[in-house]
Scaffold this motif. Sequence first.
Motif, PDB file in Angstrom:
ATOM      1  N   SER A   1       0.888  -1.215   0.203  1.00 47.17           N
ATOM      2  CA  SER A   1       0.040  -0.014   0.099  1.00 47.17           C
ATOM      3  C   SER A   1       0.881   1.090  -0.033  1.00 47.17           C
ATOM      4  O   SER A   1       2.256   1.239   0.324  1.00 47.17           O
ATOM      5  CB  SER A   1      -0.981   0.018   1.297  1.00 47.17           C
ATOM      6  N   SER A   2       0.263   2.454  -0.490  1.00 49.70           N
ATOM      7  CA  SER A   2       1.020   3.551  -0.599  1.00 49.70           C
ATOM      8  C   SER A   2       1.358   4.102   0.797  1.00 49.70           C
ATOM      9  O   SER A   2       0.555   4.029   1.863  1.00 49.70           O
ATOM     10  CB  SER A   2       0.129   4.790  -1.141  1.00 49.70           C
TER      11      SER A   2
ATOM     12  N   ASP B   1       1.144   6.822   1.793  1.00 50.06           N
ATOM     13  CA  ASP B   1       0.192   7.851   2.260  1.00 50.06           C
ATOM     14  C   ASP B   1      -1.025   7.408   2.632  1.00 50.06           C
ATOM     15  O   ASP B   1      -2.162   8.063   2.464  1.00 50.06           O
ATOM     16  CB  ASP B   1       0.031   8.941   1.470  1.00 50.06           C
ATOM     17  N   ASP B   2      -1.232   5.938   2.571  1.00 49.18           N
ATOM     18  CA  ASP B   2      -2.481   5.206   2.569  1.00 49.18           C
ATOM     19  C   ASP B   2      -2.680   4.650   3.848  1.00 49.18           C
ATOM     20  O   ASP B   2      -2.566   3.407   3.916  1.00 49.18           O
ATOM     21  CB  ASP B   2      -2.646   4.406   1.277  1.00 49.18           C
ATOM     22  N   PHE B   3      -2.783   5.316   4.819  1.00 49.31           N
ATOM     23  CA  PHE B   3      -2.760   4.486   6.110  1.00 49.31           C
ATOM     24  C   PHE B   3      -3.859   3.256   6.308  1.00 49.31           C
ATOM     25  O   PHE B   3      -4.838   3.448   6.181  1.00 49.31           O
ATOM     26  CB  PHE B   3      -3.123   5.525   7.377  1.00 49.31           C
TER      27      PHE B   3
ATOM     28  N   SER C   1      -7.826   4.456   2.479  1.00 53.78           N
ATOM     29  CA  SER C   1      -8.091   5.580   1.463  1.00 53.78           C
ATOM     30  C   SER C   1      -9.347   4.967   0.443  1.00 53.78           C
ATOM     31  O   SER C   1     -10.088   5.866   0.226  1.00 53.78           O
ATOM     32  CB  SER C   1      -6.993   6.162   0.938  1.00 53.78           C
ATOM     33  N   SER C   2      -9.133   3.831  -0.143  1.00 49.44           N
ATOM     34  CA  SER C   2     -10.017   3.485  -1.090  1.00 49.44           C
ATOM     35  C   SER C   2     -11.382   3.317  -0.412  1.00 49.44           C
ATOM     36  O   SER C   2     -12.487   3.534  -1.111  1.00 49.44           O
ATOM     37  CB  SER C   2      -9.521   2.336  -1.764  1.00 49.44           C
TER      38      SER C   2
ATOM     39  N   TYR D   1     -12.603   5.150   2.247  1.00 49.42           N
ATOM     40  CA  TYR D   1     -13.130   6.460   2.439  1.00 49.42           C
ATOM     41  C   TYR D   1     -13.714   7.029   1.208  1.00 49.42           C
ATOM     42  O   TYR D   1     -14.582   7.866   1.098  1.00 49.42           O
ATOM     43  CB  TYR D   1     -12.309   7.285   3.221  1.00 49.42           C
TER      44      TYR D   1
ATOM     45  N   ILE E   1      -8.184  12.334  -4.248  1.00 53.18           N
ATOM     46  CA  ILE E   1      -7.473  11.171  -3.818  1.00 53.18           C
ATOM     47  C   ILE E   1      -6.221  10.922  -4.349  1.00 53.18           C
ATOM     48  O   ILE E   1      -5.215  10.204  -3.982  1.00 53.18           O
ATOM     49  CB  ILE E   1      -8.185   9.655  -3.821  1.00 53.18           C
TER      50      ILE E   1
ATOM     51  N   LEU F   1      -4.096  14.645  -2.842  1.00 54.37           N
ATOM     52  CA  LEU F   1      -3.670  14.188  -1.857  1.00 54.37           C
ATOM     53  C   LEU F   1      -2.383  13.263  -1.823  1.00 54.37           C
ATOM     54  O   LEU F   1      -1.783  12.862  -0.896  1.00 54.37           O
ATOM     55  CB  LEU F   1      -4.611  13.639  -0.868  1.00 54.37           C
TER      56      LEU F   1
ATOM     57  N   ALA G   1      -2.957   9.964  -2.045  1.00 51.32           N
ATOM     58  CA  ALA G   1      -3.307   8.779  -1.075  1.00 51.32           C
ATOM     59  C   ALA G   1      -3.507   7.589  -1.940  1.00 51.32           C
ATOM     60  O   ALA G   1      -2.971   6.609  -1.519  1.00 51.32           O
ATOM     61  CB  ALA G   1      -4.531   9.130  -0.450  1.00 51.32           C
ATOM     62  N   LEU G   2      -3.772   7.597  -2.939  1.00 50.90           N
ATOM     63  CA  LEU G   2      -3.912   6.403  -3.784  1.00 50.90           C
ATOM     64  C   LEU G   2      -3.238   6.439  -5.037  1.00 50.90           C
ATOM     65  O   LEU G   2      -3.349   7.486  -5.822  1.00 50.90           O
ATOM     66  CB  LEU G   2      -5.387   6.080  -4.129  1.00 50.90           C
TER      67      LEU G   2
END
Length: 348
Positions: free
Chosen positions: A143-144, A146-148, A152-153, A155, A207, A211, A213-214
């Motif tokens: 996972s990224s 930045d994708d805790f 993220s997917s 949300y 996203i 950000l 995030a993904l």
Amino acid sequence: MTFADEVRNAVTARAALLVIGVLALQLLFIASYVGALHRPDPTDIPFGVVAPRQVSGQLVTQLDGLPGGPLDPRAVSGEAEARRQIQNRDIDGALIVSPTGATDTVLVASGGGTVLATSLTKIIKEAEAPRQRTVRTVDVAPSSPDDFDGLSSFYLVVGWCVGGYLCASILAISAGTRPANRQRAVIRTAVMALYSIAGGIGGAVIIGPVLGALPGSIWALAGLGALVVFAVGMITLALEALTGIVGIGLAVLLIVIAGNPSAGGAFPLPMLPDFWRAIGPALPPGAGTWVARSIAYFRGNAVTGPLLVLSAWAVVGTALTLLLSMRRRDTEETRQARASSGGGSSLG
């Protein structure tokens, strides 16, 4: 006027029924979220085993018999095949047994859920300990950073779902929950489609480029978002056309109460209780979350089924909305014809 009369005027029978309905939704919300998420237990996780032929069958049997049944192990021909199956989302991880040394490798994919990847590593380390073997972990679809926790997917899809049923609710409340005629239903459907495109693109841009995030294709995510928003919006419009304002509550029940905790977001599907694991893939939040993760981390693999699920919701919602508007129009025209017929006979 007595106090009882004041109460009856302040809270009508219809309002009282709606309040009771809201209370039921509140309690179902608590039961669904807590029931699904209060104790995540990995169960029947699809898992590959790559081992020398002489120990492969015995190892598969051993892993299959672990207390609580966390794994659903199956023999895999080699490490390359195990990696391919993980990328295709056929399995969630694999154990690669070294034929010469005492250190084995567990392959995981944190892009499918960090909690699941961590749980697999822990399960295998505990299972390997009695055999005096050590384990190293290799993340083949990470996972990224930045994708805790890989959330993220989830949300993102929740945001799309919220937009879908809120837009549909506003369209319905602004001029009556039941479309008065086919033209109004067509207009609402067109507005819902335009809103869905804007919402899909906006969510993908936020996203991704905004950000970070993904990873993955922005346009693929945008297309997914448009489909999710449209599917949720149209099924909401259909429920409102069928039941009136109660349809908004039914949409919340379907998407928020049943769909969100079973989506595999906070905890991937193999860690959910049986009921939520069964319904999750059939509901828009679950199907959307699966596809978003596949686009971001698994090269767009294994998305046909979930996309068909989302498409089915969109088609059914659209068809019901249009058909119910036509039926209501036919009913109103019949009523007007009868009234005109009655009025003409009385004048004669």
